[in-house]
Design an enzyme around this catalytic site. Sequence first.
Site, PDB file in Angstrom:
ATOM      1  N   THR A 172      31.654  28.607  49.876  1.00 54.93           N
ATOM      2  CA  THR A 172      32.484  27.830  50.813  1.00 54.93           C
ATOM      3  C   THR A 172      32.679  26.447  50.211  1.00 54.93           C
ATOM      4  O   THR A 172      31.778  25.917  49.564  1.00 54.93           O
ATOM      5  CB  THR A 172      31.747  27.728  52.173  1.00 54.93           C
ATOM      6  OG1 THR A 172      31.833  28.990  52.808  1.00 54.93           O
ATOM      7  CG2 THR A 172      32.346  26.652  53.076  1.00 54.93           C
ATOM      8  N   GLY A 202      33.980  31.028  61.904  1.00 58.81           N
ATOM      9  CA  GLY A 202      32.745  30.326  61.565  1.00 58.81           C
ATOM     10  C   GLY A 202      32.805  28.865  61.977  1.00 58.81           C
ATOM     11  O   GLY A 202      33.684  28.442  62.735  1.00 58.81           O
ATOM     12  N   ASP A 203      31.858  28.101  61.460  1.00 59.13           N
ATOM     13  CA  ASP A 203      31.785  26.679  61.789  1.00 59.13           C
ATOM     14  C   ASP A 203      32.824  25.850  61.039  1.00 59.13           C
ATOM     15  O   ASP A 203      33.249  24.801  61.525  1.00 59.13           O
ATOM     16  CB  ASP A 203      30.392  26.137  61.453  1.00 59.13           C
ATOM     17  CG  ASP A 203      30.064  26.304  59.971  1.00 59.13           C
ATOM     18  OD1 ASP A 203      30.357  27.389  59.413  1.00 59.13           O
ATOM     19  OD2 ASP A 203      29.531  25.359  59.358  1.00 59.13           O
ATOM     20  N   GLY A 224      26.831  27.058  55.281  1.00 63.85           N
ATOM     21  CA  GLY A 224      25.609  27.763  55.664  1.00 63.85           C
ATOM     22  C   GLY A 224      25.889  28.789  56.742  1.00 63.85           C
ATOM     23  O   GLY A 224      27.034  29.223  56.904  1.00 63.85           O
TER      24      GLY A 224
HETATM   25  N1  ASP Z   1      29.644  28.254  56.972  1.00 61.61           N
HETATM   26  C1  ASP Z   1      30.494  29.317  56.513  1.00 61.61           C
HETATM   27  C2  ASP Z   1      30.779  30.251  57.651  1.00 61.61           C
HETATM   28  O1  ASP Z   1      29.885  30.530  58.416  1.00 61.61           O
HETATM   29  C3  ASP Z   1      29.892  30.120  55.392  1.00 61.61           C
HETATM   30  C4  ASP Z   1      29.339  29.334  54.227  1.00 61.61           C
HETATM   31  O2  ASP Z   1      29.198  28.127  54.299  1.00 61.61           O
HETATM   32  O3  ASP Z   1      29.046  29.965  53.196  1.00 61.61           O
HETATM   33  O4  ASP Z   1      31.881  30.741  57.743  1.00 61.61           O
END
Ligand code: ASP
Length: 308
Positions: A172, A202-203, A224
Amino acid sequence: MTETKWRLVIHGGAGSERIAHDNADHEASARAGLGEALDAGSTILANGGTAVDAVEAAARTLEENPCFNAGRGSVLTEQGKVELDAAIMDGRDRSAGAVSGIKTTRAPISLARRLMEHGPHVFLAGTAADRFAAGAGIEQVPNDFFILPERRRQLEEALAAGQEADPIKYGTVGAVAVDVQGNVAAATSTGGITAKRWGRVGDSPLIGAGTYADNRAAAISATGSGEYFIRAVAAHQLAERMRLGGETLQQAIDNVLADIESIGGRGGLIAVAPTGDAAWGFTTPAMYRGMADAAGRTVAIYSGDDAR
Ligand code: ASP
Protein backbone atom coordinates in the site's frame (compact mmCIF):
# COMPACT_ATOMS: atom_id res chain seq x y z
CA MET A 1 8.93 34.97 10.02
CA THR A 2 11.21 32.04 9.30
CA GLU A 3 10.48 30.00 6.22
CA THR A 4 9.32 26.46 6.90
CA LYS A 5 11.55 23.80 5.42
CA TRP A 6 9.82 21.40 3.06
CA ARG A 7 9.75 17.71 3.83
CA LEU A 8 8.27 14.61 2.24
CA VAL A 9 7.70 11.19 3.84
CA ILE A 10 6.36 8.18 1.95
CA HIS A 11 5.50 4.58 2.69
CA GLY A 12 5.20 1.56 0.43
CA GLY A 13 3.26 -0.49 2.93
CA ALA A 14 3.72 -2.45 6.12
CA GLY A 15 3.73 -6.25 5.95
CA SER A 16 2.68 -8.81 8.50
CA GLU A 17 5.15 -11.48 7.46
CA ARG A 18 8.77 -11.58 6.30
CA ILE A 19 9.32 -10.41 2.77
CA ALA A 20 9.07 -13.36 0.41
CA HIS A 21 8.68 -12.72 -3.26
CA ASP A 22 9.09 -14.71 -6.47
CA ASN A 23 11.26 -12.00 -7.88
CA ALA A 24 14.59 -12.01 -6.06
CA ASP A 25 15.20 -8.45 -7.19
CA HIS A 26 11.96 -7.31 -5.62
CA GLU A 27 13.56 -5.61 -2.63
CA ALA A 28 16.06 -3.67 -4.76
CA SER A 29 13.28 -2.67 -7.19
CA ALA A 30 11.08 -1.53 -4.32
CA ARG A 31 13.90 0.58 -2.87
CA ALA A 32 14.50 2.14 -6.29
CA GLY A 33 10.76 2.78 -6.65
CA LEU A 34 10.65 4.57 -3.30
CA GLY A 35 13.58 6.71 -4.43
CA GLU A 36 11.75 7.65 -7.64
CA ALA A 37 8.63 8.62 -5.71
CA LEU A 38 10.69 10.76 -3.31
CA ASP A 39 12.30 12.46 -6.30
CA ALA A 40 8.92 13.14 -7.94
CA GLY A 41 7.56 14.82 -4.81
CA SER A 42 10.82 16.54 -3.82
CA THR A 43 11.22 18.28 -7.17
CA ILE A 44 7.85 19.94 -6.62
CA LEU A 45 8.55 20.93 -3.00
CA ALA A 46 12.09 22.19 -3.69
CA ASN A 47 10.66 24.47 -6.38
CA GLY A 48 8.15 26.00 -3.99
CA GLY A 49 5.23 23.78 -5.08
CA THR A 50 2.38 22.73 -2.82
CA ALA A 51 2.23 19.77 -0.46
CA VAL A 52 -0.90 18.57 -2.31
CA ASP A 53 0.94 18.47 -5.64
CA ALA A 54 3.86 16.67 -4.01
CA VAL A 55 1.84 13.92 -2.31
CA GLU A 56 -0.18 13.31 -5.47
CA ALA A 57 3.00 13.04 -7.56
CA ALA A 58 4.68 10.68 -5.08
CA ALA A 59 1.63 8.43 -4.75
CA ARG A 60 1.06 8.48 -8.51
CA THR A 61 4.65 7.33 -9.12
CA LEU A 62 4.14 4.41 -6.73
CA GLU A 63 0.76 3.52 -8.30
CA GLU A 64 2.53 3.10 -11.64
CA ASN A 65 5.25 0.91 -10.10
CA PRO A 66 4.23 -2.80 -10.20
CA CYS A 67 6.21 -3.49 -6.98
CA PHE A 68 3.51 -1.83 -4.90
CA ASN A 69 -0.04 -2.70 -3.90
CA ALA A 70 -1.61 0.31 -5.60
CA GLY A 71 -2.60 0.78 -9.21
CA ARG A 72 -0.86 -1.85 -11.38
CA GLY A 73 0.43 -4.69 -9.19
CA SER A 74 -2.35 -4.46 -6.62
CA VAL A 75 -3.48 -7.47 -4.60
CA LEU A 76 -6.53 -9.40 -5.82
CA THR A 77 -10.01 -9.76 -4.41
CA GLU A 78 -11.47 -13.19 -3.63
CA GLN A 79 -12.84 -13.18 -7.20
CA GLY A 80 -9.43 -12.48 -8.74
CA LYS A 81 -10.16 -8.83 -9.61
CA VAL A 82 -8.54 -5.58 -8.59
CA GLU A 83 -10.58 -3.02 -6.64
CA LEU A 84 -8.69 0.12 -5.69
CA ASP A 85 -9.14 2.62 -2.85
CA ALA A 86 -7.51 6.07 -2.56
CA ALA A 87 -7.79 9.36 -0.71
CA ILE A 88 -6.11 12.75 -0.63
CA MET A 89 -6.48 15.59 1.86
CA ASP A 90 -5.31 19.20 2.04
CA GLY A 91 -4.38 20.44 5.52
CA ARG A 92 -5.06 24.09 4.61
CA ASP A 93 -8.84 23.77 4.71
CA ARG A 94 -9.33 20.02 5.32
CA SER A 95 -10.72 19.57 1.83
CA ALA A 96 -10.62 15.93 0.82
CA GLY A 97 -11.42 13.51 -1.98
CA ALA A 98 -11.79 9.75 -1.65
CA VAL A 99 -12.74 6.80 -3.84
CA SER A 100 -13.25 3.09 -3.26
CA GLY A 101 -13.89 0.00 -5.38
CA ILE A 102 -12.20 1.53 -8.44
CA LYS A 103 -11.94 -1.03 -11.27
CA THR A 104 -10.93 0.88 -14.41
CA THR A 105 -9.36 4.20 -13.46
CA ARG A 106 -5.61 4.02 -13.95
CA ALA A 107 -4.75 6.75 -11.43
CA PRO A 108 -7.02 6.47 -8.36
CA ILE A 109 -5.09 9.15 -6.45
CA SER A 110 -5.60 11.66 -9.27
CA LEU A 111 -9.27 10.78 -9.34
CA ALA A 112 -9.45 11.45 -5.58
CA ARG A 113 -7.75 14.80 -6.17
CA ARG A 114 -10.16 15.66 -8.96
CA LEU A 115 -13.03 14.94 -6.59
CA MET A 116 -11.42 17.04 -3.84
CA GLU A 117 -11.23 20.01 -6.18
CA HIS A 118 -14.37 19.63 -8.25
CA GLY A 119 -16.72 17.74 -5.86
CA PRO A 120 -19.42 18.40 -4.95
CA HIS A 121 -19.04 15.16 -2.97
CA VAL A 122 -16.09 13.99 -0.90
CA PHE A 123 -16.40 10.22 -1.42
CA LEU A 124 -17.49 8.21 -4.47
CA ALA A 125 -17.67 4.41 -4.56
CA GLY A 126 -17.59 1.75 -7.26
CA THR A 127 -18.81 2.11 -10.82
CA ALA A 128 -20.04 5.65 -10.17
CA ALA A 129 -16.52 6.71 -9.27
CA ASP A 130 -15.04 5.19 -12.44
CA ARG A 131 -17.80 6.85 -14.44
CA PHE A 132 -17.03 10.21 -12.82
CA ALA A 133 -13.37 9.68 -13.79
CA ALA A 134 -14.22 8.81 -17.39
CA GLY A 135 -16.44 11.88 -17.60
CA ALA A 136 -13.58 14.03 -16.33
CA GLY A 137 -11.27 12.65 -19.03
CA ILE A 138 -9.19 10.56 -16.57
CA GLU A 139 -7.65 7.52 -18.29
CA GLN A 140 -9.61 4.25 -18.13
CA VAL A 141 -8.02 0.80 -18.53
CA PRO A 142 -9.37 -2.76 -18.46
CA ASN A 143 -9.23 -4.35 -14.98
CA ASP A 144 -6.64 -6.85 -16.30
CA PHE A 145 -4.19 -3.99 -16.73
CA PHE A 146 -3.71 -3.95 -12.94
CA ILE A 147 -3.20 -7.72 -12.54
CA LEU A 148 0.25 -9.33 -12.26
CA PRO A 149 1.01 -13.12 -12.04
CA GLU A 150 2.70 -12.76 -8.63
CA ARG A 151 -0.53 -11.40 -7.14
CA ARG A 152 -2.47 -14.35 -8.62
CA ARG A 153 -0.05 -16.70 -6.88
CA GLN A 154 -0.54 -14.83 -3.59
CA LEU A 155 -4.31 -15.06 -3.99
CA GLU A 156 -4.17 -18.81 -4.60
CA GLU A 157 -1.95 -19.19 -1.55
CA ALA A 158 -4.33 -17.11 0.57
CA LEU A 159 -7.41 -19.04 -0.62
CA ALA A 160 -5.66 -22.36 0.11
CA ALA A 161 -4.71 -21.16 3.59
CA GLY A 162 -8.31 -20.03 4.28
CA GLN A 163 -8.78 -18.44 7.71
CA GLU A 164 -5.10 -18.96 8.47
CA ALA A 165 -4.03 -16.58 5.71
CA ASP A 166 -2.33 -13.39 6.82
CA PRO A 167 -3.76 -10.87 4.38
CA ILE A 168 -1.48 -7.85 4.85
CA LYS A 169 1.08 -7.85 2.07
CA TYR A 170 3.59 -5.08 1.63
CA GLY A 171 2.78 -2.44 -0.89
CA THR A 172 0.00 0.00 0.00
CA VAL A 173 1.38 3.45 -0.75
CA GLY A 174 1.15 6.74 1.06
CA ALA A 175 2.75 10.18 1.09
CA VAL A 176 2.67 13.11 3.48
CA ALA A 177 4.35 16.47 2.91
CA VAL A 178 4.88 19.91 4.32
CA ASP A 179 5.68 22.65 1.81
CA VAL A 180 7.68 25.87 2.24
CA GLN A 181 4.45 27.68 3.14
CA GLY A 182 4.00 25.32 6.11
CA ASN A 183 0.95 23.62 4.59
CA VAL A 184 0.54 19.85 4.96
CA ALA A 185 -1.18 17.24 2.81
CA ALA A 186 -1.65 13.47 2.80
CA ALA A 187 -2.38 10.82 0.15
CA THR A 188 -2.94 7.06 0.36
CA SER A 189 -3.62 4.55 -2.42
CA THR A 190 -4.10 0.78 -2.24
CA GLY A 191 -5.53 -2.42 -3.66
CA GLY A 192 -6.52 -3.31 -0.09
CA ILE A 193 -5.92 -6.79 1.28
CA THR A 194 -5.52 -10.11 -0.55
CA ALA A 195 -8.73 -12.12 -1.02
CA LYS A 196 -10.96 -9.31 0.22
CA ARG A 197 -14.67 -9.89 -0.27
CA TRP A 198 -16.99 -7.91 -2.54
CA GLY A 199 -17.24 -4.29 -1.68
CA ARG A 200 -14.73 -4.38 1.19
CA VAL A 201 -13.46 -0.89 1.96
CA GLY A 202 -10.28 -0.51 4.01
CA ASP A 203 -8.94 2.36 6.07
CA SER A 204 -6.91 3.97 3.26
CA PRO A 205 -9.72 5.97 1.58
CA LEU A 206 -11.57 6.74 4.82
CA ILE A 207 -10.84 10.28 5.92
CA GLY A 208 -9.63 10.12 9.52
CA ALA A 209 -8.82 6.40 9.44
CA GLY A 210 -6.02 5.85 6.89
CA THR A 211 -5.63 9.40 5.60
CA TYR A 212 -5.89 12.79 7.30
CA ALA A 213 -4.38 16.28 7.03
CA ASP A 214 -4.93 19.33 9.21
CA ASN A 215 -2.61 22.33 9.32
CA ARG A 216 -3.38 22.64 13.04
CA ALA A 217 -1.68 19.28 13.72
CA ALA A 218 -0.22 17.01 11.02
CA ALA A 219 -0.69 15.08 7.78
CA ILE A 220 -0.92 11.32 8.21
CA SER A 221 -1.02 8.20 6.02
CA ALA A 222 -1.50 4.69 7.41
CA THR A 223 -0.81 1.13 6.31
CA GLY A 224 -1.68 -2.17 7.96
CA SER A 225 -4.71 -4.18 9.01
CA GLY A 226 -7.28 -1.68 7.81
CA GLU A 227 -10.21 -2.92 9.85
CA TYR A 228 -8.36 -2.01 13.07
CA PHE A 229 -7.22 1.36 11.75
CA ILE A 230 -10.86 2.14 10.96
CA ARG A 231 -12.01 1.13 14.43
CA ALA A 232 -9.28 3.23 16.06
CA VAL A 233 -9.96 6.18 13.70
CA ALA A 234 -6.18 6.11 13.55
CA ALA A 235 -5.13 9.13 11.49
CA HIS A 236 -7.62 11.50 13.11
CA GLN A 237 -6.80 10.15 16.55
CA LEU A 238 -3.13 10.94 15.87
CA ALA A 239 -3.88 14.53 14.82
CA GLU A 240 -6.12 15.14 17.82
CA ARG A 241 -3.54 13.72 20.23
CA MET A 242 -1.26 16.48 18.98
CA ARG A 243 -3.79 19.29 18.70
CA LEU A 244 -5.77 18.70 21.87
CA GLY A 245 -3.46 16.47 23.89
CA GLY A 246 -0.19 18.33 23.26
CA GLU A 247 1.68 15.17 22.23
CA THR A 248 4.66 15.32 19.91
CA LEU A 249 4.45 13.72 16.49
CA GLN A 250 6.42 10.65 17.57
CA GLN A 251 4.47 10.25 20.83
CA ALA A 252 1.20 10.45 18.94
CA ILE A 253 2.35 7.84 16.39
CA ASP A 254 3.53 5.46 19.12
CA ASN A 255 0.34 5.89 21.14
CA VAL A 256 -1.95 5.31 18.17
CA LEU A 257 -0.03 2.17 17.18
CA ALA A 258 -0.28 0.93 20.79
CA ASP A 259 -4.02 1.62 20.76
CA ILE A 260 -4.40 -0.36 17.51
CA GLU A 261 -2.33 -3.23 18.95
CA SER A 262 -4.56 -3.28 22.03
CA ILE A 263 -7.50 -4.26 19.82
CA GLY A 264 -5.48 -6.75 17.76
CA GLY A 265 -4.23 -4.76 14.74
CA ARG A 266 -0.79 -4.08 13.31
CA GLY A 267 0.72 -1.71 10.80
CA GLY A 268 2.49 1.60 10.39
CA LEU A 269 2.02 5.36 10.21
CA ILE A 270 3.91 8.21 8.58
CA ALA A 271 3.33 11.84 9.53
CA VAL A 272 4.60 15.39 9.07
CA ALA A 273 3.72 18.56 10.97
CA PRO A 274 3.48 22.13 9.64
CA THR A 275 6.65 22.90 11.65
CA GLY A 276 8.62 20.56 9.35
CA ASP A 277 8.75 17.76 11.92
CA ALA A 278 8.45 14.28 10.40
CA ALA A 279 8.20 10.81 11.93
CA TRP A 280 7.12 7.23 11.35
CA GLY A 281 6.44 4.09 13.33
CA PHE A 282 5.32 0.51 12.69
CA THR A 283 4.48 -2.64 14.62
CA THR A 284 5.05 -5.08 11.72
CA PRO A 285 8.41 -6.74 10.88
CA ALA A 286 9.05 -4.02 8.31
CA MET A 287 7.59 -1.07 6.46
CA TYR A 288 8.81 0.24 3.12
CA ARG A 289 9.43 3.92 3.72
CA GLY A 290 11.42 6.98 2.74
CA MET A 291 12.01 10.58 3.69
CA ALA A 292 13.34 13.56 1.78
CA ASP A 293 14.15 17.18 2.52
CA ALA A 294 16.64 19.79 1.33
CA ALA A 295 19.48 17.81 2.97
CA GLY A 296 18.84 14.67 0.89
CA ARG A 297 16.82 11.48 0.96
CA THR A 298 16.78 8.14 2.73
CA VAL A 299 14.95 4.87 2.03
CA ALA A 300 14.45 2.06 4.57
CA ILE A 301 12.63 -1.26 4.93
CA TYR A 302 13.38 -3.08 8.19
CA SER A 303 13.37 -1.69 11.70
CA GLY A 304 16.80 -0.44 12.67
CA ASP A 305 17.34 0.49 9.02
CA ASP A 306 16.88 4.18 9.56
CA ALA A 307 19.74 6.30 8.35
CA ARG A 308 18.63 9.31 10.38
N1 ASP B 1 -4.46 -0.68 5.08
C1 ASP B 1 -4.72 -1.33 3.83
C2 ASP B 1 -6.12 -1.87 3.82
O1 ASP B 1 -6.54 -2.39 4.83
C3 ASP B 1 -3.78 -2.47 3.54
C4 ASP B 1 -2.30 -2.18 3.71
O2 ASP B 1 -1.93 -1.15 4.24
O3 ASP B 1 -1.50 -3.02 3.27
O4 ASP B 1 -6.76 -1.82 2.80
